[in-house]
Design a protein around this motif. Structure first.
Motif, PDB file in Angstrom:
ATOM      1  N   VAL A   1       0.592  -1.407  -0.228  1.00 18.49           N
ATOM      2  CA  VAL A   1      -0.370   0.332  -0.293  1.00 18.49           C
ATOM      3  C   VAL A   1       0.288   1.367   0.046  1.00 18.49           C
ATOM      4  O   VAL A   1       0.720   2.119  -0.717  1.00 18.49           O
ATOM      5  CB  VAL A   1      -0.756   0.319   1.343  1.00 18.49           C
ATOM      6  CG1 VAL A   1      -1.509   1.653   1.562  1.00 18.49           C
ATOM      7  CG2 VAL A   1      -1.686  -1.380   0.975  1.00 18.49           C
ATOM      8  N   GLU A   2       1.369   1.135   0.982  1.00 23.36           N
ATOM      9  CA  GLU A   2       2.787   2.455   0.957  1.00 23.36           C
ATOM     10  C   GLU A   2       3.743   2.959  -0.195  1.00 23.36           C
ATOM     11  O   GLU A   2       3.145   3.735  -0.827  1.00 23.36           O
ATOM     12  CB  GLU A   2       3.601   1.977   2.196  1.00 23.36           C
ATOM     13  CG  GLU A   2       4.833   3.820   2.496  1.00 23.36           C
ATOM     14  CD  GLU A   2       6.107   3.162   3.282  1.00 23.36           C
ATOM     15  OE1 GLU A   2       7.097   4.136   2.961  1.00 23.36           O
ATOM     16  OE2 GLU A   2       5.761   1.873   3.993  1.00 23.36           O
ATOM     17  N   HIS A   3       3.719   1.765  -0.945  1.00 22.73           N
ATOM     18  CA  HIS A   3       4.907   2.293  -2.038  1.00 22.73           C
ATOM     19  C   HIS A   3       4.183   2.343  -3.096  1.00 22.73           C
ATOM     20  O   HIS A   3       4.538   1.882  -4.592  1.00 22.73           O
ATOM     21  CB  HIS A   3       5.613   1.178  -2.362  1.00 22.73           C
ATOM     22  CG  HIS A   3       7.149   1.429  -1.252  1.00 22.73           C
ATOM     23  ND1 HIS A   3       7.488   2.285  -0.932  1.00 22.73           N
ATOM     24  CD2 HIS A   3       7.502   0.510   0.000  1.00 22.73           C
ATOM     25  CE1 HIS A   3       8.571   2.605  -0.207  1.00 22.73           C
ATOM     26  NE2 HIS A   3       7.965   1.048   0.630  1.00 22.73           N
ATOM     27  N   GLN A   4       2.170   1.281  -3.489  1.00 24.92           N
ATOM     28  CA  GLN A   4       1.757   1.214  -4.708  1.00 24.92           C
ATOM     29  C   GLN A   4       2.838   0.161  -5.683  1.00 24.92           C
ATOM     30  O   GLN A   4       2.811   0.024  -6.828  1.00 24.92           O
ATOM     31  CB  GLN A   4       1.396   2.196  -5.196  1.00 24.92           C
ATOM     32  CG  GLN A   4       0.263   3.623  -4.598  1.00 24.92           C
ATOM     33  CD  GLN A   4      -1.021   2.505  -4.008  1.00 24.92           C
ATOM     34  OE1 GLN A   4      -1.907   1.914  -4.780  1.00 24.92           O
ATOM     35  NE2 GLN A   4      -1.280   2.635  -3.049  1.00 24.92           N
ATOM     36  N   SER A   5       3.102  -0.679  -4.800  1.00 24.66           N
ATOM     37  CA  SER A   5       4.393  -1.834  -5.336  1.00 24.66           C
ATOM     38  C   SER A   5       4.274  -2.849  -5.253  1.00 24.66           C
ATOM     39  O   SER A   5       3.952  -3.406  -4.198  1.00 24.66           O
ATOM     40  CB  SER A   5       5.943  -1.152  -5.804  1.00 24.66           C
ATOM     41  OG  SER A   5       6.361  -2.280  -6.071  1.00 24.66           O
ATOM     42  N   LEU A   6       4.283  -4.312  -6.350  1.00 24.81           N
ATOM     43  CA  LEU A   6       4.754  -5.349  -6.070  1.00 24.81           C
ATOM     44  C   LEU A   6       5.628  -5.675  -5.753  1.00 24.81           C
ATOM     45  O   LEU A   6       6.166  -7.025  -5.776  1.00 24.81           O
ATOM     46  CB  LEU A   6       3.445  -6.657  -6.843  1.00 24.81           C
ATOM     47  CG  LEU A   6       2.260  -6.063  -6.672  1.00 24.81           C
ATOM     48  CD1 LEU A   6       1.550  -6.488  -8.173  1.00 24.81           C
ATOM     49  CD2 LEU A   6       1.626  -6.744  -5.944  1.00 24.81           C
ATOM     50  N   SER A   7       6.695  -5.047  -6.005  1.00 21.48           N
ATOM     51  CA  SER A   7       8.394  -5.131  -5.427  1.00 21.48           C
ATOM     52  C   SER A   7       8.288  -5.364  -4.748  1.00 21.48           C
ATOM     53  O   SER A   7       9.923  -3.854  -3.807  1.00 21.48           O
ATOM     54  CB  SER A   7       9.297  -4.274  -7.148  1.00 21.48           C
ATOM     55  OG  SER A   7      10.383  -4.881  -7.269  1.00 21.48           O
ATOM     56  N   VAL A   8       7.734  -5.500  -3.357  1.00 18.81           N
ATOM     57  CA  VAL A   8       8.292  -4.939  -2.201  1.00 18.81           C
ATOM     58  C   VAL A   8       9.001  -6.638  -1.473  1.00 18.81           C
ATOM     59  O   VAL A   8       9.280  -7.738  -2.429  1.00 18.81           O
ATOM     60  CB  VAL A   8       7.068  -4.927  -1.601  1.00 18.81           C
ATOM     61  CG1 VAL A   8       6.050  -3.453  -2.151  1.00 18.81           C
ATOM     62  CG2 VAL A   8       6.526  -6.713  -1.668  1.00 18.81           C
ATOM     63  N   ASP A   9      10.112  -6.516  -0.577  1.00 18.31           N
ATOM     64  CA  ASP A   9      10.835  -7.085  -0.192  1.00 18.31           C
ATOM     65  C   ASP A   9      10.248  -7.973   0.495  1.00 18.31           C
ATOM     66  O   ASP A   9       8.785  -8.279   0.946  1.00 18.31           O
ATOM     67  CB  ASP A   9      11.792  -6.215   0.959  1.00 18.31           C
ATOM     68  CG  ASP A   9      12.698  -5.711   0.632  1.00 18.31           C
ATOM     69  OD1 ASP A   9      13.668  -5.917  -0.788  1.00 18.31           O
ATOM     70  OD2 ASP A   9      14.044  -5.124   0.773  1.00 18.31           O
TER      71      ASP A   9
END
Length: 376
Positions: A95-103
């Motif tokens: 949610v914070e980064h609006q990304s699916l490339s999270v750790d």
């Protein structure tokens, strides 16, 4: 002195045998808005289910017309002590980064990936392109360099590292530990069936006939005497002390046959089945470390031993966010295990064999490589 300190490596690694009978995520370094910033969604809440490590993981994802507003896990039956970290970190990062490339949570990769894949499915249901969110890189924000001073630093907080830290602390040392995983719950030492040991209170109570000599010669014959004989014998001789210490911490054992065929059964049994559930074991480790005053840096990987002439005087490490860590110490104990999680090393040293550890492994040869680099 150098040779003496590096002996800690061999001792710590062999000790792991008596507690035995787990992956990193890929990291990115630069931000990239791209198409992800221009995504549009059909507002609403969508549900998807993806298999994780032990179970299906069902995730609800809520969208406005322009962004992901909420990610929540509604059903799963993963390892509770590990999935708590996944649930705390992964949805919030998406949610914070609006990304699916999270750790991923280090040591709970498959569970983490299940959450990400479920959100990806929901993105597609909402009429958007998940590949754009997967391509959006997240910029790492490393903190200021950290420097610590201590008597003993233990690199790797699995079974051998945990016991090494405990014994150093109860003998009066100021102890720090560096652990690649996100918590003690990722350690195989917490999750194993139990240790093999000789002449313990458990075995004495059942009048076991098992002796150090019988176990020693079986192990040496089985390995064709290719291993360090004095170290094997010393480990067997002191194994009762380790089991006694674990019992003092709150562990409960009963003697049980191995899951595979060995001569160590019935009146010659030596396998100590752990009766405590996983949650209790994690609590025992955390409480013991706290009582012992051991400071632990989680999500931190040891990378290089610090030398002063022939002396090993510390270790350099890096946190998951890229922060550089230096620990200056009178003694360094390497307890990072083997290299079953490093496919290149497995191929090199096991004649091209392919090994697929269940769930991956954090044992990627870090300590071995550090020791070899300084001449071990």
């Amino acid at each position: 002195m150098k040779r003496k300190r590096l002996l800690c490596l061999m001792i710590a690694m062999l000790l792991a045998v008596f507690m035995a009978t787990g992956c990193d995520s890929s990291e990115t370094n630069s931000g990239n808005g791209g198409e992800a910033e221009n995504q549009s969604y059909e507002a609403g809440t969508y549900t998807a289910t993806i298999y994780g490590y032990l179970s299906d993981v069902t995730v609800e994802t809520t969208f406005s017309e322009s962004e992901i507003t909420e990610v929540s896990v509604v059903e799963q039956n993963e390892t509770p002590e590990l999935f708590t970290l996944v649930e705390e970190q992964v949805p919030a990062a998406i949610v914070e980064h609006q990304s699916l490339s999270v750790d991923s949570v280090t040591g709970a990769t498959m569970s983490s990936v299940a959450v990400v894949r479920a959100v990806s499915d929901c993105v597609e249901q909402a009429g958007a392109d998940p590949s754009a969110l997967r391509a959006k890189e997240i910029e790492k924000q490393a903190g200021e360099d950290e420097v610590y001073e201590t008597d003993v630093v233990v690199v790797g907080l699995g079974a051998s590292g945990f016991m090494a830290a405990h014994n150093a602390a109860i003998n009066g040392a100021d102890v720090m530990a560096i652990e690649k995983g996100a918590s003690v719950a990722v350690s195989n030492g917490v999750k194993v069936s139990g240790p093999f040991a000789v002449d313990t209170p458990v075995l004495r109570e059942m009048d076991s006939k098992l002796t150090v000599g019988k176990a020693f010669y079986h192990m040496m014959d089985y390995s064709h005497w290719s291993v360090n004989a004095p170290l094997v014998r010393r480990s067997l001789e002191t194994s009762k002390e380790a089991v006694t210490q674990l019992m003092d911490m709150g562990y409960e054992f009963r003697e049980a046959d191995f899951r595979f065929e060995t001569p160590f059964k019935n009146e010659y049994g030596g396998f100590h089945l752990i009766l405590n559930p996983l949650e209790e074991r994690v609590n025992i480790w955390e409480n013991t470390l706290e009582k012992d005053g051991v400071d632990v840096l989680f999500d931190t990987t040891g990378e290089k031993l610090i030398q002063d002439g022939d002396e090993i005087v510390g270790v350099e490490a890096t946190k998951k966010d890229g922060t550089k860590v230096t620990v200056n110490a009178d003694a360094v104990i390497l307890a990072t295990g083997g290299f079953v999680g490093n496919k290149e090393m497995v191929r090199e040293y096991f004649s091209g064999a392919e090994i697929n550890p269940a769930g991956g492994s954090l044992s990627t040869g870090d300590g071995i490589n550090m020791a070899v680099e300084v001449g071990a």
